[in-house]
Write an enzyme that holds these catalytic residues in place. Structure first.
Site, mmCIF file in Angstrom:
data_model
loop_
_atom_site.group_PDB
_atom_site.id
_atom_site.type_symbol
_atom_site.label_atom_id
_atom_site.label_comp_id
_atom_site.label_asym_id
_atom_site.label_seq_id
_atom_site.Cartn_x
_atom_site.Cartn_y
_atom_site.Cartn_z
ATOM 1 N N THR A 158 -33.671 4.253 -9.711
ATOM 2 C CA THR A 158 -33.279 3.051 -10.441
ATOM 3 C C THR A 158 -34.155 1.897 -9.964
ATOM 4 O OG1 THR A 158 -31.470 1.604 -11.138
ATOM 5 C CG2 THR A 158 -31.301 2.527 -8.928
ATOM 6 N N GLU A 159 -34.658 1.123 -10.919
ATOM 7 C CA GLU A 159 -35.711 0.130 -10.641
ATOM 8 C C GLU A 159 -35.289 -0.905 -9.609
ATOM 9 O OE1 GLU A 159 -36.132 -1.410 -14.603
ATOM 10 O OE2 GLU A 159 -34.577 -2.917 -14.342
ATOM 11 N N ASN A 160 -33.966 -1.151 -9.515
ATOM 12 C CA ASN A 160 -33.504 -2.167 -8.572
ATOM 13 C C ASN A 160 -33.377 -1.635 -7.143
ATOM 14 O OD1 ASN A 160 -31.373 -0.769 -9.997
ATOM 15 N ND2 ASN A 160 -29.914 -1.996 -8.848
#
Lengths: 220, 224
Positions: free
Chosen positions: A46-48
């Site tokens: 997940t990009e975060n």
């Protein structure tokens, strides 16, 4: 007959090789995480800032320090890791993410994708979409419906909406077909049982060819 | 003795010349995770003007960044996703043409900040090539692929939220509340940190942000 979102997600999940590092976009692509085959392990990014993302947690038991790109409360699986944003997008930009799976407004026969912005009064918001399509080793697009609400094809000759990236999409999964985007154009690798090739072509905005072993898709 | 801990918010923002009109401010956080909202609240009453705020989102409601924007302190937002279910304050000002927006791809924003902190004035990325967000930017081909030149971001102040900090300014974070915070801590001339808990010493192998990047920090307690 058409595939449901769950059918599409299951087909996508089945096509992912064991050991892959995969980023799932917000919305329908997230469903793919619910259909990971039991004989395979793949790692969701997940990009975060997390690898090893696990399922969403029930409402009321969220830990709001532990969220996905859609800001939902999620979990982390054994073997997972947290990292900061520059590392997270280094993984993407550096080609370490095997597959990025996203939704789209339009996908073109030349591999262009438009999925971030419809011109209008609201401020343009891009998030990580441009990084993902430019950086992941492979970009797959999932379309919950092959055509828009008013019947316009989403798989087109050239995108008309502002682009997210150029020449980057390798494969499209819709409720009607699985289509590879190749240097020679769109190649249908599977389509729903009972649908005529001319019917699929009529709902597609660019010429289709059909793989010699073009398979059948069955709804669950 | 080095001690970057201060006793309260007033002490944190006192005598801080980088908190000035026209400042570029980095604000960490992604969604509601890891946003130094208590710090932003402390800065609102300063009544600063023409701030440029670099933040993944545009704030929600009228607290924190939402309030800073509502009170007219911000003239420009640099953001990847300035839209949420409750970002009405920003969206209304944007629609009225009263606030400038620079939309940046998320990885490009992270790397621009990383570059700024690492003394790199510009870099090339394939992200956004051929799109609206690359318009007007220099492009160059490397090994047969087209890239866009992006500039590093150096700021006056970084507002960071961390889980734990020791007196040397070493920090750790909590899960995905880490997000932009460690990169932002590196890229400002003054880095102010709200820490959930002061600790005696973070074991060196566990330090995520080394204290060299931190100027002052205040303890805000566990979030409720």
């Amino acid at each position: 007959m058409k595939l449901s979102a769950a059918d599409i997600a299951q087909r996508v999940a089945n096509d992912i090789a064991g050991g892959s590092y995969v980023n799932l976009g917000i919305g329908m692509p997230m469903l793919v995480g619910d259909y990971i085959p039991v004989d395979r392990e793949f790692t969701l990014h997940t990009e975060n800032g997390m690898l090893g993302m696990g399922p969403a947690v029930p409402e009321g038991s969220e830990d709001w320090d532990l969220i996905n790109a859609g800001k939902q409360g999620v979990s982390i699986l054994p073997g997972g890791a947290f990292f900061h944003h520059a590392d997270s997008f280094g993984m993407i930009r550096g080609g370490h993410i095997d597959i990025s799976i996203l939704g789209a407004y339009e996908v073109a026969a030349n591999g262009d994708i438009a999925n971030w912005h419809i011109p209008g009064p609201r401020p343009p918001a891009v998030g990580g979409a441009m990084d993902l399509v430019a950086g992941a080793k492979q970009v797959w697009v999932v379309l919950s419906s092959h055509v828009s609400k008013n019947g316009a094809p989403k798989v087109v000759d050239r995108c008309t909406l502002p682009l997210t990236g150029v020449g980057c999409v390798k494969r499209v999964y819709s409720d009607l077909a699985v289509i590879d985007i190749t240097p020679e154009g769109l190649v249908v690798v599977a389509m729903v049982e009972g649908l005529g090739r001319d019917e699929l072509q009529a709902q597609t905005g660019a010429p289709l060819t059909f793989a010699a072993d073009c398979g059948n898709l069955k709804a669950a | 003795m080095i001690d970057k801990r201060v006793k309260d918010m007033a002490a944190l923002i006192a005598d801080c010349p980088d908190l000035k009109d026209g400042a570029i401010i980095l604000l960490g956080g992604f969604g509601d995770a890891g946003v130094a909202e208590r710090l932003v609240e402390a800065i609102c009453p300063l009544g600063l003007r023409n701030l440029t705020v670099v933040s993944n989102g545009a704030g929600g409601g009228d607290y924190g960044l939402g309030r800073l924007i509502k009170e007219g302190c911000v003239s420009k937002l640099v953001s990847t996703f300035p839209r949420s279910s409750d970002s009405k304050i920003f969206e209304d000002l944007y629609a009225a043409g009263e606030i400038e927006l620079e939309t940046v791809p998320q990885g490009t924003m992270a790397e621009r900040i990383r570059a700024g902190g690492a003394g790199i004035p510009a870099f090339y990325t394939a992200t956004a090539y051929g799109t609206l967000l690359a318009e007007g930017k220099e492009t160059r081909e490397f090994e047969g692929r087209q890239y866009v030149m992006e500039r590093g971001i150096k700021a006056d102040v970084a507002l960071v939220h961390a889980a734990a900090g020791d007196r040397w300014g070493n920090l750790t974070y909590s899960k995905t509340a880490r997000n932009f915070n460690p990169v932002m801590a590196t890229a400002a001339s003054t880095t102010l940190v709200e820490v959930r808990q002061f600790v005696d010493m973070i074991p060196p192998e566990e330090v995520i942000t080394p204290g060299i990047f931190v100027d002052r920090m205040v303890e805000v307690g566990e979030l409720t």
